[in-house]
Design a protein around this motif. Structure first.
Motif, PDB file in Angstrom:
ATOM      1  N   LYS A  65     -32.492  53.058  -9.930  1.00 55.02           N
ATOM      2  CA  LYS A  65     -31.068  53.809 -10.159  1.00 55.02           C
ATOM      3  C   LYS A  65     -30.073  53.026 -10.834  1.00 55.02           C
ATOM      4  O   LYS A  65     -29.411  53.660 -11.661  1.00 55.02           O
ATOM      5  CB  LYS A  65     -30.451  53.915  -8.628  1.00 55.02           C
ATOM      6  CG  LYS A  65     -31.548  54.877  -7.922  1.00 55.02           C
ATOM      7  CD  LYS A  65     -30.818  55.147  -6.361  1.00 55.02           C
ATOM      8  CE  LYS A  65     -31.918  56.004  -5.734  1.00 55.02           C
ATOM      9  NZ  LYS A  65     -31.871  57.224  -5.941  1.00 55.02           N
ATOM     10  N   ASP A  66     -30.099  51.584 -10.934  1.00 52.15           N
ATOM     11  CA  ASP A  66     -29.489  50.871 -11.676  1.00 52.15           C
ATOM     12  C   ASP A  66     -29.522  51.029 -13.008  1.00 52.15           C
ATOM     13  O   ASP A  66     -28.624  51.302 -13.784  1.00 52.15           O
ATOM     14  CB  ASP A  66     -29.408  49.473 -11.312  1.00 52.15           C
ATOM     15  CG  ASP A  66     -28.818  49.305  -9.985  1.00 52.15           C
ATOM     16  OD1 ASP A  66     -28.112  49.945  -9.269  1.00 52.15           O
ATOM     17  OD2 ASP A  66     -29.198  48.259  -9.264  1.00 52.15           O
ATOM     18  N   THR A  67     -30.816  51.212 -13.445  1.00 50.73           N
ATOM     19  CA  THR A  67     -30.968  51.069 -15.103  1.00 50.73           C
ATOM     20  C   THR A  67     -30.635  52.799 -15.462  1.00 50.73           C
ATOM     21  O   THR A  67     -29.917  53.020 -16.457  1.00 50.73           O
ATOM     22  CB  THR A  67     -32.578  51.277 -15.174  1.00 50.73           C
ATOM     23  OG1 THR A  67     -33.013  49.970 -14.669  1.00 50.73           O
ATOM     24  CG2 THR A  67     -32.925  51.221 -16.680  1.00 50.73           C
ATOM     25  N   LEU A  68     -30.896  53.679 -14.592  1.00 48.90           N
ATOM     26  CA  LEU A  68     -30.220  54.940 -15.034  1.00 48.90           C
ATOM     27  C   LEU A  68     -28.730  55.121 -14.791  1.00 48.90           C
ATOM     28  O   LEU A  68     -28.422  55.873 -15.896  1.00 48.90           O
ATOM     29  CB  LEU A  68     -30.814  56.141 -14.001  1.00 48.90           C
ATOM     30  CG  LEU A  68     -32.179  56.481 -14.223  1.00 48.90           C
ATOM     31  CD1 LEU A  68     -32.677  57.689 -12.961  1.00 48.90           C
ATOM     32  CD2 LEU A  68     -32.419  57.207 -15.510  1.00 48.90           C
ATOM     33  N   LYS A  69     -28.020  54.399 -14.274  1.00 51.63           N
ATOM     34  CA  LYS A  69     -26.713  54.213 -14.211  1.00 51.63           C
ATOM     35  C   LYS A  69     -26.302  53.830 -15.663  1.00 51.63           C
ATOM     36  O   LYS A  69     -25.412  54.226 -16.287  1.00 51.63           O
ATOM     37  CB  LYS A  69     -25.867  53.481 -13.021  1.00 51.63           C
ATOM     38  CG  LYS A  69     -24.561  53.349 -12.961  1.00 51.63           C
ATOM     39  CD  LYS A  69     -24.375  52.594 -11.505  1.00 51.63           C
ATOM     40  CE  LYS A  69     -22.759  52.565 -11.711  1.00 51.63           C
ATOM     41  NZ  LYS A  69     -22.337  52.121 -10.237  1.00 51.63           N
ATOM     42  N   LEU A  70     -26.885  52.571 -15.975  1.00 56.40           N
ATOM     43  CA  LEU A  70     -26.605  52.313 -17.347  1.00 56.40           C
ATOM     44  C   LEU A  70     -26.878  53.175 -18.439  1.00 56.40           C
ATOM     45  O   LEU A  70     -26.083  53.385 -19.399  1.00 56.40           O
ATOM     46  CB  LEU A  70     -27.663  50.942 -17.657  1.00 56.40           C
ATOM     47  CG  LEU A  70     -27.358  49.520 -16.996  1.00 56.40           C
ATOM     48  CD1 LEU A  70     -28.234  48.539 -17.282  1.00 56.40           C
ATOM     49  CD2 LEU A  70     -25.867  49.237 -17.642  1.00 56.40           C
ATOM     50  N   LEU A  71     -28.007  53.833 -18.225  1.00 58.56           N
ATOM     51  CA  LEU A  71     -28.301  55.044 -19.099  1.00 58.56           C
ATOM     52  C   LEU A  71     -27.439  56.048 -19.483  1.00 58.56           C
ATOM     53  O   LEU A  71     -27.287  56.578 -20.377  1.00 58.56           O
ATOM     54  CB  LEU A  71     -29.815  55.329 -19.094  1.00 58.56           C
ATOM     55  CG  LEU A  71     -30.767  54.506 -19.400  1.00 58.56           C
ATOM     56  CD1 LEU A  71     -32.041  54.828 -18.968  1.00 58.56           C
ATOM     57  CD2 LEU A  71     -30.922  54.167 -20.951  1.00 58.56           C
TER      58      LEU A  71
END
Length: 103
Positions: free
Chosen positions: A49-55
């Motif tokens: 989820k954190d990576t998707l937030k960055l994306l």
């Protein structure tokens, strides 16, 4: 069988291409290395989820895909149950009833 990594990866690739964004631009906007990002697109590594937030800085990420992402705070079973529930378009209540358990 439903593969959450592939579903998210396909979405990322299609959206990136439609917006005319290169993997290098994704790197500049998110600081995610190009090689790592391409592995997400190919479904080779799980995305959290954190990576998707960055994306989401570079492209819109629908709630459905955020829910499909792995949550490191949850067990593998819990993540998989969520992914299958979403893939089958079931609510938490419907899934609980089918399993004969409380929501």
């Amino acid at each position: 069988m439903f593969d959450a990594r592939k579903a998210i990866g396909d979405y990322l690739k299609i959206t990136r291409e439609l917006k005319g964004i290169t993997p290098e631009t994704i790197h500049i906007m998110t600081d995610i290395p190009v090689r790592e990002y391409l592995q997400y697109e190919e479904g080779k590594i799980p995305i959290d989820k954190d990576t998707l937030k960055l994306l989401s800085r570079a492209m819109p990420i629908p709630r459905r895909y955020k829910q499909l992402a792995d949550d490191p705070k949850k067990s593998t079973f819990a993540n998989r149950l969520i992914q299958l529930r979403i893939a089958n378009e079931r609510s938490q209540t419907e899934t609980a009833e089918l399993l004969g358990i409380a929501q």
